[in-house]
Design a protein around this motif. Structure first.
Motif, PDB file in Angstrom:
ATOM      1  N   VAL A 196      33.339 -48.423  64.216  1.00  0.00           N
ATOM      2  CA  VAL A 196      31.740 -47.738  64.658  1.00  0.00           C
ATOM      3  C   VAL A 196      31.042 -48.744  65.297  1.00  0.00           C
ATOM      4  O   VAL A 196      31.198 -50.092  65.012  1.00  0.00           O
ATOM      5  CB  VAL A 196      31.181 -47.440  63.303  1.00  0.00           C
ATOM      6  N   PHE A 197      30.300 -48.312  66.547  1.00  0.00           N
ATOM      7  CA  PHE A 197      29.670 -49.304  67.607  1.00  0.00           C
ATOM      8  C   PHE A 197      28.341 -48.731  67.545  1.00  0.00           C
ATOM      9  O   PHE A 197      28.284 -47.266  67.955  1.00  0.00           O
ATOM     10  CB  PHE A 197      30.588 -49.324  68.786  1.00  0.00           C
ATOM     11  N   ALA A 198      27.273 -49.525  67.851  1.00  0.00           N
ATOM     12  CA  ALA A 198      26.030 -49.099  68.153  1.00  0.00           C
ATOM     13  C   ALA A 198      25.653 -49.806  69.450  1.00  0.00           C
ATOM     14  O   ALA A 198      26.066 -50.964  69.649  1.00  0.00           O
ATOM     15  CB  ALA A 198      24.924 -49.432  67.093  1.00  0.00           C
ATOM     16  N   ALA A 199      24.970 -49.001  70.352  1.00  0.00           N
ATOM     17  CA  ALA A 199      24.824 -49.681  71.798  1.00  0.00           C
ATOM     18  C   ALA A 199      24.040 -51.110  71.724  1.00  0.00           C
ATOM     19  O   ALA A 199      24.153 -51.915  72.236  1.00  0.00           O
ATOM     20  CB  ALA A 199      24.063 -48.762  72.513  1.00  0.00           C
ATOM     21  N   ASP A 200      23.159 -51.114  70.474  1.00  0.00           N
ATOM     22  CA  ASP A 200      22.269 -52.275  70.731  1.00  0.00           C
ATOM     23  C   ASP A 200      22.364 -53.181  69.505  1.00  0.00           C
ATOM     24  O   ASP A 200      22.134 -54.410  69.582  1.00  0.00           O
ATOM     25  CB  ASP A 200      20.712 -51.966  70.391  1.00  0.00           C
ATOM     26  N   ARG A 201      23.796 -52.938  68.720  1.00  0.00           N
ATOM     27  CA  ARG A 201      24.268 -54.050  67.818  1.00  0.00           C
ATOM     28  C   ARG A 201      25.654 -54.274  67.941  1.00  0.00           C
ATOM     29  O   ARG A 201      26.182 -55.153  67.293  1.00  0.00           O
ATOM     30  CB  ARG A 201      24.059 -53.153  66.380  1.00  0.00           C
ATOM     31  N   GLY A 202      26.472 -53.414  68.939  1.00  0.00           N
ATOM     32  CA  GLY A 202      27.697 -53.840  68.859  1.00  0.00           C
ATOM     33  C   GLY A 202      28.552 -53.209  67.557  1.00  0.00           C
ATOM     34  O   GLY A 202      28.202 -52.083  67.263  1.00  0.00           O
ATOM     35  N   GLN A 203      29.379 -53.919  67.118  1.00  0.00           N
ATOM     36  CA  GLN A 203      30.416 -53.067  66.033  1.00  0.00           C
ATOM     37  C   GLN A 203      29.417 -53.096  64.526  1.00  0.00           C
ATOM     38  O   GLN A 203      29.004 -54.217  64.138  1.00  0.00           O
ATOM     39  CB  GLN A 203      31.709 -53.876  65.898  1.00  0.00           C
ATOM     40  N   ILE A 204      29.219 -52.008  64.430  1.00  0.00           N
ATOM     41  CA  ILE A 204      28.264 -51.543  62.947  1.00  0.00           C
ATOM     42  C   ILE A 204      29.443 -51.058  61.550  1.00  0.00           C
ATOM     43  O   ILE A 204      28.926 -50.985  60.486  1.00  0.00           O
ATOM     44  CB  ILE A 204      27.243 -50.945  63.000  1.00  0.00           C
ATOM     45  N   GLY A 205      30.766 -50.884  61.990  1.00  0.00           N
ATOM     46  CA  GLY A 205      31.538 -50.358  60.996  1.00  0.00           C
ATOM     47  C   GLY A 205      33.023 -50.387  61.229  1.00  0.00           C
ATOM     48  O   GLY A 205      33.360 -50.527  62.486  1.00  0.00           O
ATOM     49  N   PHE A 206      33.933 -50.244  60.102  1.00  0.00           N
ATOM     50  CA  PHE A 206      35.323 -50.401  60.583  1.00  0.00           C
ATOM     51  C   PHE A 206      35.972 -49.699  59.336  1.00  0.00           C
ATOM     52  O   PHE A 206      35.583 -49.808  58.298  1.00  0.00           O
ATOM     53  CB  PHE A 206      35.547 -51.915  60.473  1.00  0.00           C
ATOM     54  N   ALA A 207      37.279 -49.388  59.606  1.00  0.00           N
ATOM     55  CA  ALA A 207      38.311 -48.864  58.619  1.00  0.00           C
ATOM     56  C   ALA A 207      39.702 -48.945  59.406  1.00  0.00           C
ATOM     57  O   ALA A 207      39.760 -49.030  60.492  1.00  0.00           O
ATOM     58  CB  ALA A 207      38.042 -47.213  58.450  1.00  0.00           C
ATOM     59  N   ARG A 208      40.654 -49.136  58.268  1.00  0.00           N
ATOM     60  CA  ARG A 208      42.017 -49.496  58.659  1.00  0.00           C
ATOM     61  C   ARG A 208      42.955 -48.387  57.992  1.00  0.00           C
ATOM     62  O   ARG A 208      42.459 -47.851  56.876  1.00  0.00           O
ATOM     63  CB  ARG A 208      42.135 -51.016  58.266  1.00  0.00           C
ATOM     64  N   VAL A 209      43.805 -47.930  58.539  1.00  0.00           N
ATOM     65  CA  VAL A 209      44.770 -46.916  58.031  1.00  0.00           C
ATOM     66  C   VAL A 209      46.298 -47.609  57.907  1.00  0.00           C
ATOM     67  O   VAL A 209      46.603 -48.026  59.144  1.00  0.00           O
ATOM     68  CB  VAL A 209      44.649 -45.476  58.610  1.00  0.00           C
ATOM     69  N   ILE A 210      46.860 -47.503  56.908  1.00  0.00           N
ATOM     70  CA  ILE A 210      48.103 -47.928  56.856  1.00  0.00           C
ATOM     71  C   ILE A 210      49.084 -46.597  56.786  1.00  0.00           C
ATOM     72  O   ILE A 210      48.620 -45.840  55.894  1.00  0.00           O
ATOM     73  CB  ILE A 210      48.437 -48.853  55.772  1.00  0.00           C
ATOM     74  N   THR A 211      50.024 -46.251  57.623  1.00  0.00           N
ATOM     75  CA  THR A 211      50.774 -45.133  57.375  1.00  0.00           C
ATOM     76  C   THR A 211      52.185 -45.129  57.839  1.00  0.00           C
ATOM     77  O   THR A 211      52.595 -46.111  58.509  1.00  0.00           O
ATOM     78  CB  THR A 211      50.089 -43.973  58.198  1.00  0.00           C
ATOM     79  N   ASP A 212      53.009 -44.246  57.276  1.00  0.00           N
ATOM     80  CA  ASP A 212      54.312 -43.971  57.893  1.00  0.00           C
ATOM     81  C   ASP A 212      54.542 -43.129  58.833  1.00  0.00           C
ATOM     82  O   ASP A 212      55.481 -42.785  59.426  1.00  0.00           O
ATOM     83  CB  ASP A 212      55.436 -43.946  56.616  1.00  0.00           C
ATOM     84  N   GLY A 213      53.311 -42.607  59.067  1.00  0.00           N
ATOM     85  CA  GLY A 213      53.038 -41.646  60.347  1.00  0.00           C
ATOM     86  C   GLY A 213      53.640 -40.275  60.103  1.00  0.00           C
ATOM     87  O   GLY A 213      53.716 -39.334  60.909  1.00  0.00           O
TER      88      GLY A 213
END
Length: 138
Positions: free
Chosen positions: A53-70
């Motif tokens: 998640v990115f804000a123009a004036d702040r750079g990265q403001i959030g994140f999530a990761r997913v592990i999967t077998d697809g």
């Protein structure tokens, strides 16, 4: 690659946009990853589907990761939103972006949380125990 614009910020699954220093710094302060080395966090990013998640004036403001077998299941983890952006719907939009993704349809979703059950319940996850939640295939 997927991208969604929410006015003041956007969400993307393009790993090239990730600010690894921001991710490592935030996770090193979290209750679930504070013992994890920076090297291990970077390896986990390399081997997972990642959402920033990115804000123009702040750079990265959030994140999530997913592990999967697809094919049958995914595990949602390392979800965070910068403290200054909480309470503005950022976390809700991030979770929706992930669970509504075509690549996760028909799969069971799993996650662990100590304090965000309500957020995840609104996206179809149900409590399996004190910390774990699951989302049946939709």
């Amino acid at each position: 690659m997927r991208h969604a614009d929410y006015g003041d910020y956007f969400i993307s699954d393009d790993k090239r946009r990730l600010d690894e220093d921001t991710i490592v710094a935030f996770l090193s302060r979290s209750y679930w990853a504070d013992k994890r080395s920076a090297e291990r966090t970077l390896k986990s990013i390399a081997n997972s589907r990642c959402y920033g998640v990115f804000a123009a004036d702040r750079g990265q403001i959030g994140f999530a990761r997913v592990i999967t077998d697809g094919a049958t299941m995914y595990y949602l983890c390392d979800v965070f939103v910068d403290e200054a952006w909480r309470g503005k719907g950022v976390g809700k939009n991030l979770v929706a972006f992930i669970v509504e993704a075509e690549e996760h349809q028909g799969m069971s979703g799993l996650l662990a949380t100590k304090d965000a059950h309500g957020l995840y319940e609104s996206y179809g996850f149900v409590r399996d125990s004190e910390a774990y939640m699951r989302r049946p295939p939709q």
